[in-house]
Design a protein around this motif. Structure first.
Motif, mmCIF file in Angstrom:
data_model
loop_
_atom_site.group_PDB
_atom_site.id
_atom_site.type_symbol
_atom_site.label_atom_id
_atom_site.label_comp_id
_atom_site.label_asym_id
_atom_site.label_seq_id
_atom_site.Cartn_x
_atom_site.Cartn_y
_atom_site.Cartn_z
ATOM 1 N N ARG A 20 -6.745 -16.777 -2.879
ATOM 2 C CA ARG A 20 -8.019 -17.094 -3.510
ATOM 3 C C ARG A 20 -8.103 -16.538 -4.927
ATOM 4 O O ARG A 20 -8.729 -17.135 -5.807
ATOM 5 C CB ARG A 20 -9.166 -16.543 -2.657
ATOM 6 C CG ARG A 20 -10.538 -16.972 -3.118
ATOM 7 C CD ARG A 20 -10.665 -18.478 -3.143
ATOM 8 N NE ARG A 20 -11.970 -18.903 -3.665
ATOM 9 C CZ ARG A 20 -12.181 -20.032 -4.304
ATOM 10 N NH1 ARG A 20 -11.183 -20.877 -4.503
ATOM 11 N NH2 ARG A 20 -13.373 -20.341 -4.726
ATOM 12 N N THR A 49 -14.896 -18.331 -0.810
ATOM 13 C CA THR A 49 -13.571 -18.663 -0.268
ATOM 14 C C THR A 49 -13.110 -20.074 -0.625
ATOM 15 O O THR A 49 -11.996 -20.463 -0.283
ATOM 16 C CB THR A 49 -13.567 -18.504 1.267
ATOM 17 O OG1 THR A 49 -14.595 -19.348 1.820
ATOM 18 C CG2 THR A 49 -13.822 -17.054 1.663
ATOM 19 N N HIS A 50 -13.961 -20.832 -1.290
ATOM 20 C CA HIS A 50 -13.579 -22.178 -1.709
ATOM 21 C C HIS A 50 -14.474 -22.616 -2.861
ATOM 22 O O HIS A 50 -15.527 -22.024 -3.116
ATOM 23 C CB HIS A 50 -13.710 -23.169 -0.548
ATOM 24 C CG HIS A 50 -15.114 -23.322 -0.048
ATOM 25 N ND1 HIS A 50 -15.688 -22.445 0.843
ATOM 26 C CD2 HIS A 50 -16.083 -24.238 -0.346
ATOM 27 C CE1 HIS A 50 -16.923 -22.804 1.100
ATOM 28 N NE2 HIS A 50 -17.198 -23.895 0.375
ATOM 29 N N GLN A 104 -11.810 -5.808 2.137
ATOM 30 C CA GLN A 104 -12.607 -7.032 2.095
ATOM 31 C C GLN A 104 -14.072 -6.725 1.786
ATOM 32 O O GLN A 104 -14.613 -5.707 2.224
ATOM 33 C CB GLN A 104 -12.505 -7.777 3.429
ATOM 34 C CG GLN A 104 -11.145 -8.389 3.690
ATOM 35 C CD GLN A 104 -11.128 -9.230 4.943
ATOM 36 O OE1 GLN A 104 -12.157 -9.464 5.571
ATOM 37 N NE2 GLN A 104 -9.939 -9.703 5.312
ATOM 38 N N ASN A 157 -8.429 -10.369 -4.881
ATOM 39 C CA ASN A 157 -8.835 -11.098 -3.676
ATOM 40 C C ASN A 157 -9.333 -10.118 -2.631
ATOM 41 O O ASN A 157 -8.565 -9.379 -2.032
ATOM 42 C CB ASN A 157 -7.652 -11.904 -3.127
ATOM 43 C CG ASN A 157 -8.073 -12.816 -1.990
ATOM 44 O OD1 ASN A 157 -9.260 -12.928 -1.669
ATOM 45 N ND2 ASN A 157 -7.121 -13.478 -1.373
ATOM 46 N N SER A 200 -11.368 -11.282 -0.155
ATOM 47 C CA SER A 200 -11.815 -12.157 0.926
ATOM 48 C C SER A 200 -10.720 -12.217 1.986
ATOM 49 O O SER A 200 -9.691 -11.536 1.885
ATOM 50 C CB SER A 200 -12.096 -13.569 0.389
ATOM 51 O OG SER A 200 -10.885 -14.235 0.084
ATOM 52 N N ASP A 201 -10.924 -13.063 2.991
ATOM 53 C CA ASP A 201 -9.915 -13.230 4.038
ATOM 54 C C ASP A 201 -9.134 -14.531 3.851
ATOM 55 O O ASP A 201 -8.483 -15.015 4.761
ATOM 56 C CB ASP A 201 -10.568 -13.198 5.422
ATOM 57 C CG ASP A 201 -11.671 -14.225 5.579
ATOM 58 O OD1 ASP A 201 -11.912 -14.983 4.617
ATOM 59 O OD2 ASP A 201 -12.305 -14.273 6.651
ATOM 60 N N THR A 202 -9.211 -15.091 2.655
ATOM 61 C CA THR A 202 -8.525 -16.349 2.354
ATOM 62 C C THR A 202 -7.379 -16.099 1.385
ATOM 63 O O THR A 202 -7.604 -15.676 0.237
ATOM 64 C CB THR A 202 -9.503 -17.373 1.747
ATOM 65 O OG1 THR A 202 -10.575 -17.607 2.663
ATOM 66 C CG2 THR A 202 -8.792 -18.687 1.445
ATOM 67 N N GLY A 203 -6.148 -16.331 1.827
ATOM 68 C CA GLY A 203 -4.986 -16.074 0.999
ATOM 69 C C GLY A 203 -4.943 -16.927 -0.253
ATOM 70 O O GLY A 203 -5.296 -18.109 -0.229
ATOM 71 N N GLN A 254 -16.053 -12.730 0.563
ATOM 72 C CA GLN A 254 -16.066 -13.771 1.587
ATOM 73 C C GLN A 254 -17.105 -14.856 1.332
ATOM 74 O O GLN A 254 -17.144 -15.855 2.045
ATOM 75 C CB GLN A 254 -16.279 -13.130 2.963
ATOM 76 C CG GLN A 254 -15.117 -12.261 3.392
ATOM 77 C CD GLN A 254 -15.304 -11.664 4.779
ATOM 78 O OE1 GLN A 254 -16.368 -11.809 5.387
ATOM 79 N NE2 GLN A 254 -14.291 -10.998 5.270
ATOM 80 N N GLN A 261 -6.664 -19.009 -7.396
ATOM 81 C CA GLN A 261 -7.536 -20.158 -7.600
ATOM 82 C C GLN A 261 -8.661 -19.819 -8.577
ATOM 83 O O GLN A 261 -9.023 -20.624 -9.447
ATOM 84 C CB GLN A 261 -8.104 -20.623 -6.256
ATOM 85 C CG GLN A 261 -7.057 -21.159 -5.300
ATOM 86 C CD GLN A 261 -7.610 -21.393 -3.904
ATOM 87 O OE1 GLN A 261 -8.793 -21.175 -3.643
ATOM 88 N NE2 GLN A 261 -6.744 -21.832 -2.996
ATOM 89 N N SER A 314 -5.293 -6.300 -4.709
ATOM 90 C CA SER A 314 -6.416 -6.498 -3.799
ATOM 91 C C SER A 314 -6.814 -5.194 -3.125
ATOM 92 O O SER A 314 -6.065 -4.214 -3.134
ATOM 93 C CB SER A 314 -6.069 -7.549 -2.735
ATOM 94 O OG SER A 314 -5.800 -8.794 -3.336
#
Length: 534
Positions: free
Chosen positions: A431, A503-504, A455, A424, A426-429, A500, A434, A452
């Motif tokens: 992730r 993130t989804h 970023q 990970n 990114s800045d999304t915990g 980043q 997922q 990790s």
């Protein structure tokens, strides 16, 4: 039909005013005169980078277009900063009054003048145009395509006449960056026109100092590298991840050859395109195009470092160009590299990869945005299409990275056999977990989370060269771009470093991208540069 006769609106004959009467010659701090006419790269074999001039040039475009709204008196002062010379030394063609807008932006790596002497010796005082970009703005002013022509480009240079001495240089095949020594930048314009079949309306030539000054004037530009960089040749020093560069570090990022990819021009161009895309996003996000005081400051900085064609010194022309970039969607601003392949007579040089290059140039001539031209711009049978072998772009040969196009049927490598680690960045915990689940759903039973790191702006897929096909499969599954695939002998299998941009969702949203046969990116796309291959 000859390319020079392609319909582009009414064109006027332009007076060939001698170089000396248009003050392209400047003086350095000691008062010694110098000019911006350059010597060809083949006269020197030094390793210092010249990519900064490419950036200086396109930054010049982005800055100069902001002149709109500054006002007549201020614009008059800015035009007084400029030096100029004739547009085209081959046939004297003048710019179109309407229709699409094409500007050839070049950069001089001159070591003379304020802020440039530290980058080389007096022997290097005469600059070169090792990197050139053609900026095409559609007639509707709703899209921009910036085509990079890397330096070791073998082309047919047309006959050119030196406007100062009257000397006539015969047509010959040579590297594109040598055209400028045949009378000045106007011969480079003539060569690009012959190469592409596109009529250039204006040119801009800038130097090293322009990069430093502009990057500082906008408050720095965000860049991303997947690993720490320490390049003593360019002076670039960056930690892994995201950094903001300006001044000397911005220049170093754009000059560096050893830091990225295979150390060749292909990797360096990618980093420059990423820089320019980031700069474009910053200018739009900060409202720079509507901030009059900041616009004036930027324009003042840039015009002091610019040499332009005579038609670009008029206030109406500056104002007209200024309006072209204002409000264009980021997904419609594309930075692409002219498609190339090794030049048979010399593997250290390049020529056009003719089929995709013809398609690209046809797209420009037909005034179609490359972001929407995947199917609409088939190669033209018009004689205006450049002849085979008429061009090349430095890429160091074919890319070592696999295509990331989705597999039409099944993966090339059994997913159950592929060792995959997801980190990970990114800045999304959470992730990484997922994405691991997404990969397992796709059959990658060995997918697991890893440690990790710093970023990253964009997701990177690192892979051991033995697992190249598996990396391609994973890229297709996640919809990663080809530039996001990074070979590394330090990886045991495949490692997905989630940035980043992811993130989804189950696939990366790349927005409106480029056709598969073009290398580059849009201004909308956020990228992270791969450091030198192991």
């Amino acid at each position: 039909m000859d390319p020079s006769s392609a319909p582009r609106g009414h064109r006027r004959a332009q007076e060939q005013t001698p170089w000396a009467t248009h003050p392209a010659r400047r003086t350095d701090p000691s008062g010694e005169p110098y000019d911006l006419r350059q010597t060809g790269r083949h006269h020197r074999a030094r390793a210092h980078g010249s990519s900064a001039k490419k950036v200086a040039a396109i930054l010049a475009v982005l800055a100069l277009v902001t002149v709109i709204g500054i006002g007549g008196i201020a614009a008059l002062r800015l035009t007084g900063n400029l030096t100029s010379s004739p547009l085209n030394l081959s046939d004297g063609a003048a710019p179109a009054e309407d229709g699409p807008l094409d500007i050839l932006v070049m950069g001089s790596d001159t070591r003379s003048g304020t802020g440039n002497t530290e980058y080389g010796s007096k022997d290097d005082s005469e600059g070169r145009t090792d990197v050139m970009m053609l900026v095409h703005v559609t007639e509707k002013r709703d899209a921009v395509t910036v085509v990079s022509f890397p330096r070791d480009l073998i082309v047919e240079i047309p006959q050119c006449t030196d406007p100062d001495t009257g000397k006539v240089y015969p047509a010959e095949k040579d590297m594109l960056n040598s055209a400028v020594e045949r009378g000045g930048p106007g011969c480079t314009v003539a060569a690009i026109d012959k190469l592409t079949g596109v009529h250039t309306d204006h040119f801009m030539l800038a130097d090293f100092n322009a990069v430093k000054e502009l990057s500082s004037a906008v408050g720095g530009v965000e860049v991303c590298v997947n690993e720490a960089v320490d390049d003593p040749k360019s002076g670039l020093r960056l930690p892994a991840g995201i950094s903001t560069v300006e001044g000397e570090q911005a220049l170093a990022f754009l000059r560096s050859r050893a830091a990225f990819g295979n150390g060749g021009d292909e990797a360096r161009i990618r980093s420059q395109q990423a820089f320019l895309a980031s700069l474009t996003r910053k200018i739009q996000a900060d409202g720079t195009l509507t901030n009059v005081p900041q616009l004036y400051h930027i324009a003042e900085v840039m015009t002091q470092n610019l040499h332009v064609d005579q038609g670009l010194t008029s206030i109406p022309t500056l104002v007209q160009i200024a309006g072209t970039f204002n409000g264009i969607d980021l997904g419609r601003i594309a930075f692409v590299t002219a498609p190339t392949e090794p030049y048979p007579a010399d593997p250290n040089r390049l020529q056009l990869d003719q089929k995709p290059a013809d398609k690209l140039f046809t797209t420009l001539r037909e005034d179609v945005a490359v972001t929407g031209a995947a199917e609409s711009a088939a190669p033209s049978s018009d004689p205006a299409t450049p002849a085979p072998g008429a061009s090349a772009a430095k890429s160091g040969g074919a890319s070592s990275r696999p295509s990331a196009s989705p597999s039409p049927t099944r993966p090339a490598v059994d997913p159950a056999l592929v060792p995959v680690t997801v980190t990970n960045r990114s800045d999304t915990g959470g992730r990484d977990a997922q994405v691991v689940q997404r990969l397992r759903t796709g059959g990658y039973d060995q997918a697991r989370s890893g440690k990790s790191g710093a970023q990253l702006s964009a997701t990177q897929i690192f892979y051991h060269p033995d697992w190249a096909l598996a990396a391609q499969d994973i890229a297709a599954l996640l919809d990663a771009a080809p530039s996001q695939l990074v070979p590394s002998y330090e990886v045991g299998g495949v490692q997905v470093a989630v940035g980043q941009d992811f993130t989804h969702g189950e696939r990366i949203d790349r927005g409106q991208g480029l056709p598969d046969d073009l290398q580059g990116q849009t201004a909308e796309q956020v990228t992270c540069q791969a450091t030198a291959e192991q």
